[in-house]
Design a protein around this motif. Structure first.
Motif, PDB file in Angstrom:
ATOM      1  N   PRO A   4      60.468  29.505  28.742  1.00  0.00           N
ATOM      2  CA  PRO A   4      59.310  28.672  28.585  1.00  0.00           C
ATOM      3  C   PRO A   4      58.279  29.688  28.692  1.00  0.00           C
ATOM      4  O   PRO A   4      58.196  30.504  29.569  1.00  0.00           O
ATOM      5  N   VAL A   5      57.151  29.437  28.115  1.00  0.00           N
ATOM      6  CA  VAL A   5      56.022  29.906  28.375  1.00  0.00           C
ATOM      7  C   VAL A   5      55.390  29.535  29.591  1.00  0.00           C
ATOM      8  O   VAL A   5      55.204  28.504  29.808  1.00  0.00           O
ATOM      9  N   ARG A   6      54.834  30.741  30.356  1.00  0.00           N
ATOM     10  CA  ARG A   6      54.140  30.268  31.574  1.00  0.00           C
ATOM     11  C   ARG A   6      52.886  31.020  31.478  1.00  0.00           C
ATOM     12  O   ARG A   6      52.508  32.161  30.794  1.00  0.00           O
ATOM     13  N   ILE A   7      52.039  30.423  32.444  1.00  0.00           N
ATOM     14  CA  ILE A   7      50.214  30.960  32.228  1.00  0.00           C
ATOM     15  C   ILE A   7      50.001  31.272  33.952  1.00  0.00           C
ATOM     16  O   ILE A   7      50.211  30.461  34.731  1.00  0.00           O
ATOM     17  N   GLY A   8      49.566  32.447  33.825  1.00  0.00           N
ATOM     18  CA  GLY A   8      49.163  33.088  35.055  1.00  0.00           C
ATOM     19  C   GLY A   8      47.368  33.287  35.128  1.00  0.00           C
ATOM     20  O   GLY A   8      46.866  33.389  34.048  1.00  0.00           O
ATOM     21  N   LEU A   9      46.983  33.303  36.220  1.00  0.00           N
ATOM     22  CA  LEU A   9      45.588  33.487  36.280  1.00  0.00           C
ATOM     23  C   LEU A   9      45.461  34.739  37.606  1.00  0.00           C
ATOM     24  O   LEU A   9      46.126  34.560  38.609  1.00  0.00           O
ATOM     25  N   GLN A  10      44.889  35.942  36.994  1.00  0.00           N
ATOM     26  CA  GLN A  10      44.570  36.782  38.224  1.00  0.00           C
ATOM     27  C   GLN A  10      43.321  36.379  38.583  1.00  0.00           C
ATOM     28  O   GLN A  10      42.241  36.862  37.956  1.00  0.00           O
ATOM     29  N   LEU A  11      42.953  35.993  40.012  1.00  0.00           N
ATOM     30  CA  LEU A  11      41.728  35.822  40.584  1.00  0.00           C
ATOM     31  C   LEU A  11      41.340  37.019  41.308  1.00  0.00           C
ATOM     32  O   LEU A  11      42.044  37.074  42.505  1.00  0.00           O
ATOM     33  N   GLN A  12      40.681  37.747  40.529  1.00  0.00           N
ATOM     34  CA  GLN A  12      40.408  38.770  41.452  1.00  0.00           C
ATOM     35  C   GLN A  12      39.230  38.682  42.552  1.00  0.00           C
ATOM     36  O   GLN A  12      38.293  37.897  42.500  1.00  0.00           O
ATOM     37  N   TYR A  18      34.472  33.858  49.993  1.00  0.00           N
ATOM     38  CA  TYR A  18      35.961  33.425  49.925  1.00  0.00           C
ATOM     39  C   TYR A  18      35.962  32.005  49.521  1.00  0.00           C
ATOM     40  O   TYR A  18      37.180  31.317  49.007  1.00  0.00           O
ATOM     41  N   LYS A  19      35.250  31.108  49.970  1.00  0.00           N
ATOM     42  CA  LYS A  19      35.087  29.822  49.659  1.00  0.00           C
ATOM     43  C   LYS A  19      35.083  29.637  48.109  1.00  0.00           C
ATOM     44  O   LYS A  19      35.943  28.904  47.801  1.00  0.00           O
ATOM     45  N   ALA A  20      34.407  30.413  47.399  1.00  0.00           N
ATOM     46  CA  ALA A  20      34.735  30.210  45.810  1.00  0.00           C
ATOM     47  C   ALA A  20      36.088  30.572  45.482  1.00  0.00           C
ATOM     48  O   ALA A  20      36.670  29.814  44.386  1.00  0.00           O
ATOM     49  N   ILE A  21      36.372  31.528  45.982  1.00  0.00           N
ATOM     50  CA  ILE A  21      37.827  32.154  45.658  1.00  0.00           C
ATOM     51  C   ILE A  21      38.826  30.809  45.963  1.00  0.00           C
ATOM     52  O   ILE A  21      39.836  30.797  45.131  1.00  0.00           O
ATOM     53  N   ARG A  22      38.785  30.606  47.349  1.00  0.00           N
ATOM     54  CA  ARG A  22      40.007  29.273  47.559  1.00  0.00           C
ATOM     55  C   ARG A  22      39.522  28.168  46.387  1.00  0.00           C
ATOM     56  O   ARG A  22      40.644  27.452  45.968  1.00  0.00           O
ATOM     57  N   GLU A  23      38.264  27.776  46.313  1.00  0.00           N
ATOM     58  CA  GLU A  23      38.276  26.463  45.307  1.00  0.00           C
ATOM     59  C   GLU A  23      38.685  27.108  43.916  1.00  0.00           C
ATOM     60  O   GLU A  23      38.967  26.022  43.244  1.00  0.00           O
ATOM     61  N   THR A  24      38.450  28.194  43.465  1.00  0.00           N
ATOM     62  CA  THR A  24      39.007  28.734  42.205  1.00  0.00           C
ATOM     63  C   THR A  24      40.526  28.616  41.983  1.00  0.00           C
ATOM     64  O   THR A  24      41.327  28.207  41.235  1.00  0.00           O
ATOM     65  N   ALA A  25      41.381  28.959  43.218  1.00  0.00           N
ATOM     66  CA  ALA A  25      42.657  28.909  43.315  1.00  0.00           C
ATOM     67  C   ALA A  25      43.147  27.364  43.112  1.00  0.00           C
ATOM     68  O   ALA A  25      44.009  27.222  42.333  1.00  0.00           O
ATOM     69  N   GLY A 235      42.537  37.182  33.390  1.00  0.00           N
ATOM     70  CA  GLY A 235      41.895  37.740  34.576  1.00  0.00           C
ATOM     71  C   GLY A 235      40.765  37.218  34.839  1.00  0.00           C
ATOM     72  O   GLY A 235      39.826  37.072  33.708  1.00  0.00           O
ATOM     73  N   VAL A 236      40.175  36.892  35.815  1.00  0.00           N
ATOM     74  CA  VAL A 236      38.764  36.392  35.922  1.00  0.00           C
ATOM     75  C   VAL A 236      38.016  37.150  37.177  1.00  0.00           C
ATOM     76  O   VAL A 236      38.945  36.739  38.467  1.00  0.00           O
ATOM     77  N   GLY A 237      37.016  37.478  37.210  1.00  0.00           N
ATOM     78  CA  GLY A 237      36.245  37.939  38.527  1.00  0.00           C
ATOM     79  C   GLY A 237      35.306  37.010  38.769  1.00  0.00           C
ATOM     80  O   GLY A 237      34.700  36.211  38.146  1.00  0.00           O
ATOM     81  N   GLY A 238      34.643  37.363  40.009  1.00  0.00           N
ATOM     82  CA  GLY A 238      33.373  36.556  40.675  1.00  0.00           C
ATOM     83  C   GLY A 238      32.041  37.068  40.138  1.00  0.00           C
ATOM     84  O   GLY A 238      32.026  38.167  39.539  1.00  0.00           O
ATOM     85  N   PRO A 239      31.115  36.440  40.512  1.00  0.00           N
ATOM     86  CA  PRO A 239      31.010  35.469  41.373  1.00  0.00           C
ATOM     87  C   PRO A 239      31.142  33.936  40.492  1.00  0.00           C
ATOM     88  O   PRO A 239      31.656  32.972  41.451  1.00  0.00           O
ATOM     89  N   ASP A 240      31.186  33.839  39.329  1.00  0.00           N
ATOM     90  CA  ASP A 240      31.185  32.509  38.578  1.00  0.00           C
ATOM     91  C   ASP A 240      32.715  32.134  38.499  1.00  0.00           C
ATOM     92  O   ASP A 240      33.032  30.803  38.326  1.00  0.00           O
TER      93      ASP A 240
END
Length: 258
Positions: A4-12, A18-25, A235-240
């Protein structure tokens, strides 16, 4: 059987608190991502080279507690930064904390600034690949000795496209191969990987094919799917941390798997 197709996110983990990283995860899990990866660097790879940045494996331990469904892992761990036995123990521990959701992503390393600033010997690309080749059996051996044992066979993801050494290591040791490139590049690499699998006596269908993606899923997805890709990572980078592309790929996945 087609995976099956799976989708990943590389949260850079760069250019954000870190709060923004945790909320994005958490948002990625809520949206339906299958895997959330970070990466194993000490400095940003783009933008301000001395911008905000966080360490990989301590973050994975936190994600193991902060999420409940998604698989988590590094895309990818740098083999040079940790003793192989220690890395195996870290992976087993995060596996338990996450109730069996860790993917052990690993590669030979390439970002020279990390090495220079943190006191690791950079050496040569060939030497780093030789070190990875030596580390993988040690990791496997230590995982077999640990008490308690991992909750499951921890999937090993090897990242990289080197045709002579890296893909042979994938054939021998990996459950997942992660690469980059357009469909023509992926087609070539998959063909070489299949030959390495034949050479070492392994069924190539045992290895999940993963690739980083940019662009529209309706256009790119079917081309990569035909080549055997089943894990597509945005892939997605901060800060947004804009997750609009992730949402598109999740919608495409749901249509494919329905």
């Amino acid at each position: 059987m087609t995976r099956p197709v799976r989708i990943g996110l590389q949260l850079q983990p760069q250019h954000a608190d870190y709060k923004a990283i945790r909320e994005t995860a958490a948002r990625a899990e809520e949206l339906g991502a299958d895997v959330v990866f970070n990466w194993d660097h000490f400095f940003p790879l783009y933008g301000d080279p001395d911008g905000l940045h966080y360490e990989c494996w301590t973050m994975l331990g936190a994600w193991a507690e902060a999420t409940s469904r998604v698989e988590i892992g590094a895309l990818v761990t740098c083999n040079s930064y940790r003793n192989p036995e220690l890395l195996a123990d870290m992976a087993r521990t995060v596996d338990h904390i996450s109730d069996g959701r860790l993917i052990l992503g690993i590669g030979s390393g390439w970002f020279e600034k990390d090495y220079d600033e943190y006191g690791y010997e950079f050496g040569t690309a060939g030497g780093r690949l030789n070190d990875l080749a030596g580390a993988l059996p040690r990791i496997e051996s230590r995982l077999d000795k640990l008490n308690p044992a991992p909750t499951r066979h921890i999937p090993v993801l090897i990242g990289g496209g080197g045709e002579k050494k890296t893909l042979r290591l994938v054939a021998k040791h990996a459950d997942i191969w992660h690469g980059f490139g357009d469909p023509e590049v992926v087609e070539r690499k998959v063909g070489i990987l299949k030959q390495h699998c034949a050479d070492v006596g392994r069924d190539a269908s045992e290895i999940e094919i993963s690739t980083g993606v940019q662009g529209e899923p309706a256009e790119l997805g079917p081309k990569l799917r035909e080549l055997g890709v089943s894990l597509f990572t945005v892939g997605v980078g901060g800060p947004d941390y804009d997750l609009s592309a992730l949402q598109k790929w999740i919608s495409w996945r749901d249509a494919q798997n329905s």
